[in-house]
Design a protein around this motif. Structure first.
Motif, PDB file in Angstrom:
ATOM      1  N   ILE A   1     -34.650  41.508  71.481  1.00 52.36           N
ATOM      2  CA  ILE A   1     -34.463  40.331  71.288  1.00 52.36           C
ATOM      3  C   ILE A   1     -34.699  39.580  72.725  1.00 52.36           C
ATOM      4  O   ILE A   1     -35.316  38.627  73.084  1.00 52.36           O
ATOM      5  CB  ILE A   1     -33.727  39.914  70.297  1.00 52.36           C
ATOM      6  CG1 ILE A   1     -34.027  40.291  68.882  1.00 52.36           C
ATOM      7  CG2 ILE A   1     -33.664  38.378  70.266  1.00 52.36           C
ATOM      8  CD1 ILE A   1     -33.017  40.024  67.949  1.00 52.36           C
ATOM      9  N   ARG A   2     -33.486  39.856  73.480  1.00 56.21           N
ATOM     10  CA  ARG A   2     -33.297  39.241  74.763  1.00 56.21           C
ATOM     11  C   ARG A   2     -34.441  39.567  75.735  1.00 56.21           C
ATOM     12  O   ARG A   2     -35.177  38.549  76.314  1.00 56.21           O
ATOM     13  CB  ARG A   2     -32.270  40.021  75.453  1.00 56.21           C
ATOM     14  CG  ARG A   2     -31.842  39.319  76.735  1.00 56.21           C
ATOM     15  CD  ARG A   2     -31.188  40.190  77.967  1.00 56.21           C
ATOM     16  NE  ARG A   2     -32.061  41.229  78.161  1.00 56.21           N
ATOM     17  CZ  ARG A   2     -33.021  41.128  78.853  1.00 56.21           C
ATOM     18  NH1 ARG A   2     -33.277  40.133  79.464  1.00 56.21           N
ATOM     19  NH2 ARG A   2     -33.867  42.070  79.331  1.00 56.21           N
TER      20      ARG A   2
ATOM     21  N   VAL B   1     -27.944  40.779  64.429  1.00 54.88           N
ATOM     22  CA  VAL B   1     -29.125  40.517  64.661  1.00 54.88           C
ATOM     23  C   VAL B   1     -29.633  39.067  64.019  1.00 54.88           C
ATOM     24  O   VAL B   1     -30.306  38.375  65.035  1.00 54.88           O
ATOM     25  CB  VAL B   1     -30.248  41.563  64.239  1.00 54.88           C
ATOM     26  CG1 VAL B   1     -31.680  41.237  64.261  1.00 54.88           C
ATOM     27  CG2 VAL B   1     -30.084  42.740  64.849  1.00 54.88           C
ATOM     28  N   MET B   2     -29.446  38.701  63.153  1.00 47.57           N
ATOM     29  CA  MET B   2     -29.546  37.567  62.408  1.00 47.57           C
ATOM     30  C   MET B   2     -28.866  36.360  63.167  1.00 47.57           C
ATOM     31  O   MET B   2     -29.636  35.296  63.404  1.00 47.57           O
ATOM     32  CB  MET B   2     -29.094  37.390  61.006  1.00 47.57           C
ATOM     33  CG  MET B   2     -29.905  38.513  60.084  1.00 47.57           C
ATOM     34  SD  MET B   2     -31.494  38.073  59.996  1.00 47.57           S
ATOM     35  CE  MET B   2     -32.247  39.503  59.116  1.00 47.57           C
TER      36      MET B   2
ATOM     37  N   ARG C   1     -29.552  31.615  66.948  1.00 51.33           N
ATOM     38  CA  ARG C   1     -29.144  31.200  68.293  1.00 51.33           C
ATOM     39  C   ARG C   1     -30.417  30.802  68.788  1.00 51.33           C
ATOM     40  O   ARG C   1     -30.689  29.846  69.577  1.00 51.33           O
ATOM     41  CB  ARG C   1     -28.306  32.148  69.110  1.00 51.33           C
ATOM     42  CG  ARG C   1     -27.733  31.374  70.089  1.00 51.33           C
ATOM     43  CD  ARG C   1     -26.876  32.505  71.130  1.00 51.33           C
ATOM     44  NE  ARG C   1     -27.468  33.280  71.815  1.00 51.33           N
ATOM     45  CZ  ARG C   1     -28.309  33.313  73.122  1.00 51.33           C
ATOM     46  NH1 ARG C   1     -28.243  32.135  73.717  1.00 51.33           N
ATOM     47  NH2 ARG C   1     -29.007  34.234  73.597  1.00 51.33           N
ATOM     48  N   ARG C   2     -31.583  31.833  68.716  1.00 54.83           N
ATOM     49  CA  ARG C   2     -32.862  31.575  69.383  1.00 54.83           C
ATOM     50  C   ARG C   2     -33.736  30.641  68.605  1.00 54.83           C
ATOM     51  O   ARG C   2     -34.879  30.244  69.164  1.00 54.83           O
ATOM     52  CB  ARG C   2     -33.611  32.839  69.776  1.00 54.83           C
ATOM     53  CG  ARG C   2     -32.557  33.929  70.325  1.00 54.83           C
ATOM     54  CD  ARG C   2     -33.010  33.877  71.843  1.00 54.83           C
ATOM     55  NE  ARG C   2     -32.476  34.764  72.700  1.00 54.83           N
ATOM     56  CZ  ARG C   2     -32.341  34.987  73.687  1.00 54.83           C
ATOM     57  NH1 ARG C   2     -33.333  34.203  74.586  1.00 54.83           N
ATOM     58  NH2 ARG C   2     -31.853  36.068  74.440  1.00 54.83           N
ATOM     59  N   ALA C   3     -33.339  30.231  67.529  1.00 53.88           N
ATOM     60  CA  ALA C   3     -34.063  29.232  66.507  1.00 53.88           C
ATOM     61  C   ALA C   3     -35.351  30.041  66.422  1.00 53.88           C
ATOM     62  O   ALA C   3     -36.451  29.395  66.502  1.00 53.88           O
ATOM     63  CB  ALA C   3     -34.285  27.805  67.168  1.00 53.88           C
ATOM     64  N   ALA C   4     -35.389  31.348  66.130  1.00 53.77           N
ATOM     65  CA  ALA C   4     -36.636  32.032  65.970  1.00 53.77           C
ATOM     66  C   ALA C   4     -37.382  32.005  64.779  1.00 53.77           C
ATOM     67  O   ALA C   4     -36.864  31.620  63.646  1.00 53.77           O
ATOM     68  CB  ALA C   4     -36.188  33.682  65.801  1.00 53.77           C
TER      69      ALA C   4
ATOM     70  N   GLY D   1     -26.273  35.074  51.787  1.00 51.58           N
ATOM     71  CA  GLY D   1     -26.076  33.889  52.572  1.00 51.58           C
ATOM     72  C   GLY D   1     -26.552  33.708  53.769  1.00 51.58           C
ATOM     73  O   GLY D   1     -26.501  32.589  54.519  1.00 51.58           O
ATOM     74  N   ILE D   2     -27.786  34.509  54.199  1.00 52.30           N
ATOM     75  CA  ILE D   2     -28.184  34.383  55.640  1.00 52.30           C
ATOM     76  C   ILE D   2     -29.024  32.785  55.715  1.00 52.30           C
ATOM     77  O   ILE D   2     -28.501  32.493  56.869  1.00 52.30           O
ATOM     78  CB  ILE D   2     -29.146  35.422  55.615  1.00 52.30           C
ATOM     79  CG1 ILE D   2     -28.643  37.036  55.702  1.00 52.30           C
ATOM     80  CG2 ILE D   2     -29.866  35.408  56.926  1.00 52.30           C
ATOM     81  CD1 ILE D   2     -27.145  36.953  56.612  1.00 52.30           C
ATOM     82  N   PRO D   3     -29.958  32.426  54.919  1.00 54.79           N
ATOM     83  CA  PRO D   3     -30.556  31.199  55.169  1.00 54.79           C
ATOM     84  C   PRO D   3     -29.296  29.974  55.454  1.00 54.79           C
ATOM     85  O   PRO D   3     -29.719  29.026  56.249  1.00 54.79           O
ATOM     86  CB  PRO D   3     -31.345  30.870  54.041  1.00 54.79           C
ATOM     87  CG  PRO D   3     -31.617  32.455  53.458  1.00 54.79           C
ATOM     88  CD  PRO D   3     -30.352  33.063  53.736  1.00 54.79           C
ATOM     89  N   LYS D   4     -28.317  30.015  54.715  1.00 51.64           N
ATOM     90  CA  LYS D   4     -27.277  29.054  54.651  1.00 51.64           C
ATOM     91  C   LYS D   4     -26.544  29.012  55.863  1.00 51.64           C
ATOM     92  O   LYS D   4     -26.339  28.189  56.411  1.00 51.64           O
ATOM     93  CB  LYS D   4     -26.360  29.303  53.457  1.00 51.64           C
ATOM     94  CG  LYS D   4     -25.426  28.263  53.138  1.00 51.64           C
ATOM     95  CD  LYS D   4     -24.636  28.339  51.963  1.00 51.64           C
ATOM     96  CE  LYS D   4     -23.499  27.339  51.590  1.00 51.64           C
ATOM     97  NZ  LYS D   4     -22.768  27.534  50.524  1.00 51.64           N
ATOM     98  N   ARG D   5     -26.082  30.376  56.280  1.00 53.87           N
ATOM     99  CA  ARG D   5     -25.467  30.650  57.244  1.00 53.87           C
ATOM    100  C   ARG D   5     -25.967  30.295  58.614  1.00 53.87           C
ATOM    101  O   ARG D   5     -25.442  29.921  59.808  1.00 53.87           O
ATOM    102  CB  ARG D   5     -24.484  31.952  57.512  1.00 53.87           C
ATOM    103  CG  ARG D   5     -23.196  32.035  56.612  1.00 53.87           C
ATOM    104  CD  ARG D   5     -22.559  33.193  56.945  1.00 53.87           C
ATOM    105  NE  ARG D   5     -23.198  34.416  57.097  1.00 53.87           N
ATOM    106  CZ  ARG D   5     -23.472  35.125  55.988  1.00 53.87           C
ATOM    107  NH1 ARG D   5     -23.362  34.861  54.831  1.00 53.87           N
ATOM    108  NH2 ARG D   5     -24.206  36.368  56.192  1.00 53.87           N
ATOM    109  N   TYR D   6     -27.376  30.491  58.748  1.00 51.49           N
ATOM    110  CA  TYR D   6     -28.342  30.666  59.893  1.00 51.49           C
ATOM    111  C   TYR D   6     -29.379  29.748  59.716  1.00 51.49           C
ATOM    112  O   TYR D   6     -30.541  30.242  59.673  1.00 51.49           O
ATOM    113  CB  TYR D   6     -28.715  31.924  60.239  1.00 51.49           C
ATOM    114  CG  TYR D   6     -27.467  32.899  60.444  1.00 51.49           C
ATOM    115  CD1 TYR D   6     -26.399  32.697  61.583  1.00 51.49           C
ATOM    116  CD2 TYR D   6     -27.282  34.079  59.639  1.00 51.49           C
ATOM    117  CE1 TYR D   6     -25.500  33.523  61.701  1.00 51.49           C
ATOM    118  CE2 TYR D   6     -26.075  34.612  59.892  1.00 51.49           C
ATOM    119  CZ  TYR D   6     -25.288  34.594  60.982  1.00 51.49           C
ATOM    120  OH  TYR D   6     -24.076  35.282  61.240  1.00 51.49           O
TER     121      TYR D   6
END
Length: 312
Positions: free
Chosen positions: A109-110, A140-141, A146-149, A188-193
């Protein structure tokens, strides 16, 4: 290419490094023969596609040990970046990552964002039976958030033997995508990220059709999961139209997806010209969409996700 208007968010490449790796591991049958950038451009011209965002399909880059998978990931992503650099007007890229290798994926990713200026990332729906919402994939998520991917989720083979006489692409792939979406929401991935913009392949598998069933039964199974929270989580996804803009699938997708959350997809080269034309024409002929709706799905929604492709 006069009048070309579509942006294809679901288009694959088969670089020589990947094809060689498939053959080395006895999986050569998974690769359609003869892919080339020139052939991809010809396909796009034939189907009024102005730009295509390329990604690696299943089985992804993890074909050997950790070192081999990391090297193959890097080679594929660099190949993708070269294609985009050569034709930035026609190609975009979703970089691959070597999941379930977490450290290797974070480095990929980096490299993809900092060195290759990727448009987003492609993730397989599951890896060795573990779906994307699993706690193991949290780092990873978090980094992708953080990258607004823009994250493109593509199905792979289910963790178990296929049904005799039923090829996995007929139904298993749809279930794999649906499982991944449910896994992400229940964990909860969409909610946390909330910075993630997740596109589900093939109209989300069975998700639009089954979303209200999932939300109701999730609440029955686990009282800590509210119906509204699950349904809202499922509706955060984006959906592509690959193999899905049919008279039976489109009404369900249009009824469920949020405005602006449907993008065009061809699934080339795993679909031939006849199949691509069938579904593209089905979208064009769909009478319950006004001209603005057609333009949004064919192009504008993708431009909002990936502004670099605007006005191509």
């Amino acid at each position: 290419m006069a009048g070309a208007s579509r942006i294809d968010m679901h288009q694959h490449l088969l670089p020589p490094e990947f094809v060689s790796a498939l053959e080395r591991h006895g999986m050569g049958a998974w690769a359609p023969a003869g892919w080339s950038a020139e052939g991809a451009l010809a396909m796009m011209d034939a189907h009024e596609i102005a730009a295509g965002v390329l990604s690696l399909s299943t089985p992804g880059p993890c074909l050997g040990d950790e070192s081999e998978s990391r090297l193959l990931t890097r080679q594929i992503n660099q190949r993708l970046a070269e294609l985009v650099k050569g034709r930035p007007d026609r190609f975009g890229m979703f970089a691959s990552v070597p999941l379930p290798d977490i450290d290797g994926s974070l480095e990929a990713i980096r490299h993809a964002y900092d060195d290759l200026s990727t448009d987003g990332v492609v993730l397989l729906a599951s890896h060795q039976g573990t779906y994307l919402g699993a706690p193991a994939y949290e780092p990873v998520m978090a980094e992708l958030d953080r990258r607004a991917a823009v994250v493109f989720i593509h199905p792979t083979h289910l963790p178990g033997p296929p049904a005799p006489g039923v090829h996995p692409v007929l139904a298993d792939f749809l279930l794999d995508t649906t499982r991944a979406a449910i896994s992400l929401v229940l964990n909860g991935i969409p909610k946390r990220y909330p910075n993630l913009k997740i596109i589900l392949s093939h109209a989300g598998g069975f998700l639009p059709f089954a979303a209200y069933r999932v939300a109701n039964l999730a609440n029955v199974i686990d009282k800590d999961l509210s119906y509204s929270e699950v349904l809202d989580g499922l509706s955060t996804f984006y959906f592509d139209t690959a193999l899905s803009s049919s008279p039976s699938a489109l009404p369900s997708l249009l009824q469920f997806a949020r405005p602006g959350h449907i993008v065009f997809g061809s699934d080339s080269p795993y679909c031939d010209d006849k199949t691509i034309a069938f579904f593209a024409d089905g979208l064009d002929r769909y009478e319950d969409l006004d001209p603005e709706g057609h333009a949004a799905i064919n192009r504008r929604n993708a431009e909002i996700l990936l502004p670099r492709l605007t006005a191509r």
